[in-house]
Design a protein around this motif. Structure first.
Motif, PDB file in Angstrom:
ATOM      1  N   TYR A 218       0.830  -1.205   0.000  1.00 60.71           N
ATOM      2  CA  TYR A 218       0.000   0.000   0.000  1.00 60.71           C
ATOM      3  C   TYR A 218       0.861   1.251   0.000  1.00 60.71           C
ATOM      4  O   TYR A 218       0.575   2.228  -0.703  1.00 60.71           O
ATOM      5  N   ALA A 219       1.939   1.231   0.793  1.00 62.54           N
ATOM      6  CA  ALA A 219       2.833   2.385   0.843  1.00 62.54           C
ATOM      7  C   ALA A 219       3.470   2.631  -0.521  1.00 62.54           C
ATOM      8  O   ALA A 219       3.552   3.779  -0.995  1.00 62.54           O
ATOM      9  N   LEU A 220       3.892   1.564  -1.184  1.00 59.53           N
ATOM     10  CA  LEU A 220       4.484   1.704  -2.516  1.00 59.53           C
ATOM     11  C   LEU A 220       3.455   2.220  -3.511  1.00 59.53           C
ATOM     12  O   LEU A 220       3.772   3.050  -4.374  1.00 59.53           O
ATOM     13  N   TRP A 221       2.219   1.727  -3.400  1.00 64.06           N
ATOM     14  CA  TRP A 221       1.149   2.210  -4.287  1.00 64.06           C
ATOM     15  C   TRP A 221       0.879   3.692  -4.038  1.00 64.06           C
ATOM     16  O   TRP A 221       0.733   4.469  -4.994  1.00 64.06           O
ATOM     17  N   ALA A 222       0.828   4.083  -2.782  1.00 67.11           N
ATOM     18  CA  ALA A 222       0.537   5.476  -2.451  1.00 67.11           C
ATOM     19  C   ALA A 222       1.613   6.414  -2.985  1.00 67.11           C
ATOM     20  O   ALA A 222       1.320   7.517  -3.456  1.00 67.11           O
ATOM     21  N   PHE A 223       2.864   5.973  -2.948  1.00 69.42           N
ATOM     22  CA  PHE A 223       3.953   6.822  -3.424  1.00 69.42           C
ATOM     23  C   PHE A 223       4.096   6.771  -4.941  1.00 69.42           C
ATOM     24  O   PHE A 223       4.465   7.765  -5.564  1.00 69.42           O
ATOM     25  N   GLU A 224       3.782   5.609  -5.538  1.00 68.56           N
ATOM     26  CA  GLU A 224       3.973   5.471  -6.978  1.00 68.56           C
ATOM     27  C   GLU A 224       2.797   6.004  -7.791  1.00 68.56           C
ATOM     28  O   GLU A 224       2.971   6.752  -8.747  1.00 68.56           O
ATOM     29  N   VAL A 225       1.584   5.621  -7.399  1.00 70.56           N
ATOM     30  CA  VAL A 225       0.400   5.964  -8.185  1.00 70.56           C
ATOM     31  C   VAL A 225      -0.113   7.360  -7.856  1.00 70.56           C
ATOM     32  O   VAL A 225      -0.462   8.131  -8.745  1.00 70.56           O
ATOM     33  N   GLY A 227       1.666   9.516  -5.865  1.00 66.29           N
ATOM     34  CA  GLY A 227       2.807  10.114  -5.185  1.00 66.29           C
ATOM     35  C   GLY A 227       2.944  11.615  -5.358  1.00 66.29           C
ATOM     36  O   GLY A 227       3.636  12.271  -4.572  1.00 66.29           O
ATOM     37  N   ASP A 228       2.293  12.178  -6.383  1.00 64.34           N
ATOM     38  CA  ASP A 228       2.389  13.623  -6.590  1.00 64.34           C
ATOM     39  C   ASP A 228       1.546  14.406  -5.591  1.00 64.34           C
ATOM     40  O   ASP A 228       1.659  15.619  -5.496  1.00 64.34           O
ATOM     41  N   SER A 229       0.683  13.715  -4.884  1.00 57.12           N
ATOM     42  CA  SER A 229      -0.199  14.373  -3.934  1.00 57.12           C
ATOM     43  C   SER A 229       0.164  13.989  -2.506  1.00 57.12           C
ATOM     44  O   SER A 229       0.359  12.808  -2.192  1.00 57.12           O
ATOM     45  N   ALA A 230       0.239  14.984  -1.658  1.00 59.00           N
ATOM     46  CA  ALA A 230       0.512  14.712  -0.233  1.00 59.00           C
ATOM     47  C   ALA A 230      -0.642  13.961   0.402  1.00 59.00           C
ATOM     48  O   ALA A 230      -0.442  13.203   1.366  1.00 59.00           O
ATOM     49  N   SER A 235      -2.606   9.062   3.408  1.00 56.24           N
ATOM     50  CA  SER A 235      -3.574   7.969   3.574  1.00 56.24           C
ATOM     51  C   SER A 235      -2.936   6.730   4.183  1.00 56.24           C
ATOM     52  O   SER A 235      -3.640   5.836   4.675  1.00 56.24           O
ATOM     53  N   ILE A 236      -1.605   6.660   4.137  1.00 59.19           N
ATOM     54  CA  ILE A 236      -0.911   5.516   4.735  1.00 59.19           C
ATOM     55  C   ILE A 236      -1.196   5.434   6.238  1.00 59.19           C
ATOM     56  O   ILE A 236      -1.320   4.345   6.801  1.00 59.19           O
ATOM     57  N   LEU A 237      -1.323   6.588   6.882  1.00 58.00           N
ATOM     58  CA  LEU A 237      -1.514   6.609   8.340  1.00 58.00           C
ATOM     59  C   LEU A 237      -2.838   5.984   8.777  1.00 58.00           C
ATOM     60  O   LEU A 237      -2.843   5.110   9.657  1.00 58.00           O
ATOM     61  N   VAL A 280      -9.687  10.272  -2.324  1.00 59.80           N
ATOM     62  CA  VAL A 280     -10.523  11.088  -3.206  1.00 59.80           C
ATOM     63  C   VAL A 280      -9.857  12.450  -3.442  1.00 59.80           C
ATOM     64  O   VAL A 280      -9.827  12.964  -4.569  1.00 59.80           O
ATOM     65  N   MET A 281      -9.327  13.025  -2.377  1.00 63.91           N
ATOM     66  CA  MET A 281      -8.618  14.304  -2.508  1.00 63.91           C
ATOM     67  C   MET A 281      -7.404  14.163  -3.431  1.00 63.91           C
ATOM     68  O   MET A 281      -7.120  15.039  -4.267  1.00 63.91           O
ATOM     69  N   ALA A 282      -6.679  13.040  -3.275  1.00 66.25           N
ATOM     70  CA  ALA A 282      -5.471  12.846  -4.062  1.00 66.25           C
ATOM     71  C   ALA A 282      -5.774  12.564  -5.528  1.00 66.25           C
ATOM     72  O   ALA A 282      -5.044  13.024  -6.421  1.00 66.25           O
ATOM     73  N   ILE A 283      -6.855  11.836  -5.797  1.00 62.36           N
ATOM     74  CA  ILE A 283      -7.135  11.397  -7.162  1.00 62.36           C
ATOM     75  C   ILE A 283      -8.018  12.369  -7.934  1.00 62.36           C
ATOM     76  O   ILE A 283      -7.790  12.631  -9.127  1.00 62.36           O
TER      77      ILE A 283
END
Length: 285
Positions: A218-225, A227-230, A235-237, A280-283
């Motif tokens: 999940y962490a890798l997905w959050a940073f890769e897919v 990743g441009d959004s904080a 969301s990892i937390l 939702v905010m990130a995407i």
């Protein structure tokens, strides 16, 4: 009449339809526009999957009715309690499948293929594989993965490999935690024979491996897919909070019913809502 309706609703396990919210995963990840047309497709897909999954629950409960009568909780299920019989089971399954077929008209072909594969895996589980250690866990986990792939098929969207890893190993974590609770809470004459063939050490190891892979993926997905959004990184937390909170429940031996463990603890649903909001905010924003 009212009593029969109540028993039927109990038999089809409406409360477990929440599992089918996994259909949302791929469309949200692919930023599918929430138009009226797309929402209509999603709602129909959700209902079809829910009806077909309920048919599997009815078949499984009917086949397990004798064993369930010796279980302190499952003995209250309609078939175990003899409130519903074999004729009811056949009728309910037929009605669920027929309504599902009607609602599936016009839905994408690959979604229907995933529905068919889910039906085959569910039926084969109930009839054969639920008696085989390890295989029975993997088949149940595969059912969760199919939900994610079916959601992607509704809109023909790309599914990230990280997303599939999270869904697959996350499901393995939930099922292993459920089996561990069953192993700890009930004696051999109450639970299914296959549960007694697992050692607590084995299930604990599976939980440790699956939870590690789930969080890492999940962490890798959050940073890769995203990743441009904080927001995506943040969301990892809540994901970590929800997973660890559920792990705590499994250690407390009350994870036998995943949906009940999740809904009974306000922290887990809140973490889920926070995760969804951040994604939702990130995407979309």
């Amino acid at each position: 009449m009212r009593s029969v309706i109540k028993d039927v609703l109990s038999a089809i396990r409406v409360h477990q339809w929440t599992k089918n919210l996994l259909l949302l995963g791929a469309p949200i990840g692919a930023a599918v526009h929430p138009s009226a047309h797309n929402l209509n497709i999603l709602l129909r897909g959700f209902l079809v999957f829910s009806l077909i999954s309920s048919a599997g629950y009815v078949l499984n409960d009917w086949l397990d009715k004798e064993k369930d009568r010796t279980h302190s909780n499952k003995k209250f299920r309609p078939f175990a309690a003899q409130k519903l019989n074999g004729i009811h089971a056949i009728t309910i399954i037929a009605m669920l499948i027929m309504v599902g077929l009607v609602l599936s008209a016009g839905l994408p072909r690959f979604f229907l293929i995933w529905i068919g594969l889910y039906t085959i895996s569910t039926m084969s589980y109930s009839l054969v594989f639920k008696k085989i250690p390890v295989i029975e866990i993997l088949i149940v986990a595969f059912g969760f993965l199919i939900r994610c792939l079916a959601g992607a098929a509704l809109y023909d969207v790309y599914v990230s490999q990280w997303f599939l890893i999270v869904a697959g190993f996350g499901s393995l974590f939930l099922i292993s935690a459920k089996r561990l609770s069953e192993r700890k809470n009930y004696s051999s004459n109450e639970t299914r024979a296959v549960i007694t063939q697992y050692s607590e050490q084995f299930l604990t190891t599976v939980i440790s491996v699956s939870i590690t892979i789930t969080l890492m993926a999940y962490a890798l997905w959050a940073f890769e897919v995203v990743g441009d959004s904080a927001w995506g990184k943040l969301s990892i937390l809540p994901v970590l909070l929800g997973v660890l909170r559920y792990l705590w429940h499994s250690e407390s031996n009350d994870a036998e019913s995943p949906e009940k463990a999740i809904l009974s603890d306000p922290v887990i649903p809140i973490s889920g809502v926070m995760t969804a909001a951040l994604l939702v905010m990130a995407i979309y924003v």
